[in-house]
Motif scaffolding. Sequence first.
Motif, mmCIF file in Angstrom:
data_model
loop_
_atom_site.group_PDB
_atom_site.id
_atom_site.type_symbol
_atom_site.label_atom_id
_atom_site.label_comp_id
_atom_site.label_asym_id
_atom_site.label_seq_id
_atom_site.Cartn_x
_atom_site.Cartn_y
_atom_site.Cartn_z
ATOM 1 N N PRO A 58 4.255 9.901 -11.886
ATOM 2 C CA PRO A 58 4.607 10.431 -13.219
ATOM 3 C C PRO A 58 5.989 11.049 -13.285
ATOM 4 N N THR A 59 6.444 11.682 -12.199
ATOM 5 C CA THR A 59 7.789 12.284 -12.214
ATOM 6 C C THR A 59 8.851 11.203 -12.280
ATOM 7 N N ARG A 115 9.023 3.498 -6.183
ATOM 8 C CA ARG A 115 9.773 4.446 -7.032
ATOM 9 C C ARG A 115 11.129 3.887 -7.428
ATOM 10 N N MET A 116 11.823 3.260 -6.466
ATOM 11 C CA MET A 116 13.144 2.696 -6.772
ATOM 12 C C MET A 116 13.031 1.523 -7.741
ATOM 13 N N TYR A 117 11.936 0.749 -7.629
ATOM 14 C CA TYR A 117 11.742 -0.366 -8.556
ATOM 15 C C TYR A 117 11.457 0.154 -9.964
ATOM 16 N N LYS A 121 0.856 -1.187 0.000
ATOM 17 C CA LYS A 121 0.000 0.000 0.000
ATOM 18 C C LYS A 121 0.892 1.238 0.000
ATOM 19 N N TYR A 122 0.982 1.883 -1.132
ATOM 20 C CA TYR A 122 1.849 3.055 -1.262
ATOM 21 C C TYR A 122 1.014 4.325 -1.353
ATOM 22 N N ILE A 123 1.693 5.467 -1.230
ATOM 23 C CA ILE A 123 1.048 6.779 -1.379
ATOM 24 C C ILE A 123 1.508 7.362 -2.715
ATOM 25 N N SER A 124 0.574 7.586 -3.595
ATOM 26 C CA SER A 124 0.926 8.084 -4.929
ATOM 27 C C SER A 124 1.523 9.491 -4.842
ATOM 28 N N GLU A 125 2.118 9.894 -5.935
ATOM 29 C CA GLU A 125 2.773 11.208 -5.983
ATOM 30 C C GLU A 125 1.772 12.340 -5.727
ATOM 31 N N SER A 126 0.612 12.275 -6.352
ATOM 32 C CA SER A 126 -0.378 13.351 -6.190
ATOM 33 C C SER A 126 -0.924 13.379 -4.763
ATOM 34 N N ASP A 127 -1.146 12.188 -4.165
ATOM 35 C CA ASP A 127 -1.634 12.132 -2.781
ATOM 36 C C ASP A 127 -0.573 12.633 -1.807
ATOM 37 N N VAL A 159 6.892 -6.224 -7.169
ATOM 38 C CA VAL A 159 6.801 -6.782 -8.512
ATOM 39 C C VAL A 159 5.351 -7.111 -8.865
ATOM 40 N N THR A 160 4.539 -7.400 -7.845
ATOM 41 C CA THR A 160 3.150 -7.810 -8.095
ATOM 42 C C THR A 160 2.253 -6.650 -8.504
ATOM 43 N N ILE A 161 2.729 -5.420 -8.290
ATOM 44 C CA ILE A 161 1.912 -4.249 -8.646
ATOM 45 C C ILE A 161 2.024 -3.987 -10.143
ATOM 46 N N ASP A 162 0.912 -3.703 -10.761
ATOM 47 C CA ASP A 162 0.896 -3.434 -12.198
ATOM 48 C C ASP A 162 1.805 -2.251 -12.530
ATOM 49 N N LYS A 163 2.743 -2.456 -13.462
ATOM 50 C CA LYS A 163 3.743 -1.424 -13.782
ATOM 51 C C LYS A 163 3.101 -0.175 -14.396
ATOM 52 N N GLU A 164 2.086 -0.389 -15.192
ATOM 53 C CA GLU A 164 1.410 0.762 -15.803
ATOM 54 C C GLU A 164 0.740 1.620 -14.727
#
Length: 377
Positions: free
Chosen positions: A348-349, A309-311, A183-189, A336-341
């Motif tokens: 985005p950065t 981000r590092m991945y 569970k990550y926090i996206s760039e915009s969040d 790795v299990t998270i969809d790359k797209e």
Amino acid sequence: MKKIKNLHKDRGKWYFRTAINSKDRYIPLQLDETASYSQKLTRRNDIADLIPALKSGEINQDELMVQLRWYQHKSNSKPLTIEYYLKRFMDSKSPKHRPSTFKRNRNSIVAIGRIINLNKHIDELNLELIEKFEKIRRFQVSVSTLNIDLRFLKSFTNWLYDHEYINRKLKIKQHKAPKQPAKYISESDFIRLINEESIPAWIRDASKVYWFTGCRKMELIKGSVNGLHLLVPSANSKNHTEFRIPLEKWMIPIIEVVHQKRDEHIAKGYKLENFTMISDKIIDGYKAIGIYDKGRTKLHSLRHSFGCRMYLITGDIMQVQKMMNHETDVATKNYVTIDKEELLNDFPTTAKNSKFIDNMERVDRDQNDILEYLNVA
């Protein structure tokens, strides 16, 4: 005066010494140096009569002591209850365990005590009783929390068996927890989080350090600044190895403020383990911006953001494992299990420097070439 066989004196007190499974055992006679020869001989003979049962496993040492008439009548004799042995188990582990582990174990004991009567005799602790706990507990908590309790019970019952307080090992199995992506926090969040004015400014600043370094909660609090690195000693490292986390210059004043707040907390007489202000306020921030997911969105989510981000940048799970100081690649492979797209859209950065961009472009070109070749476009 004739020497009595099997007796051993240590620090002015007398013990019956015997060997069980090639290990010396010392059974107290509860006599000091003033005891007479006849007293020592009588108590020695009482113990000797029970030694065959002890060696055969019919009884354990505590049960042997209770059967001694002169010991059983002592005011400090202990009941052989589950609660009594839980206390002994925790006392034996407390010097080795981290405060967080000790606290987690105490929570497990509280949960067990709400379902199992801890005043039961230790002989009544069996798989049937543990299965009863398991069936009730699984409707109260998540699978992960249930497994924490079951791991504690397994460790406790193994300790009982190793010390011959129970006659056989109890096979306690854990449940397979459904695997969830990190569970990550996206760039915009994250941008919304650090601009959320309901959070104290110094905590918003601290969240930036967590986001950009990927350090664990207590690593930032307990670590020390050494040049442009955060030094985490082995005692405070999750995998018990010292390591250095690279820092930027702008991070150092922020860490100094965090350490100042930490020292103020301790000066008030509070324990360092109770310094939860940062994580509490960041969770408040998640709630304020509408992204809180109970049990999943935590301070640690900022570390997951770093890992994602590092991945994206390296495309190398082994390198990410090293950067995050993971002992094995099991936790790291979660990224790795998270969809790359999805990751590329959420960061985005970072995506501009992602190794996967060229790879995905090559995949698209190949797909188009094949479609054209097969004339199905």
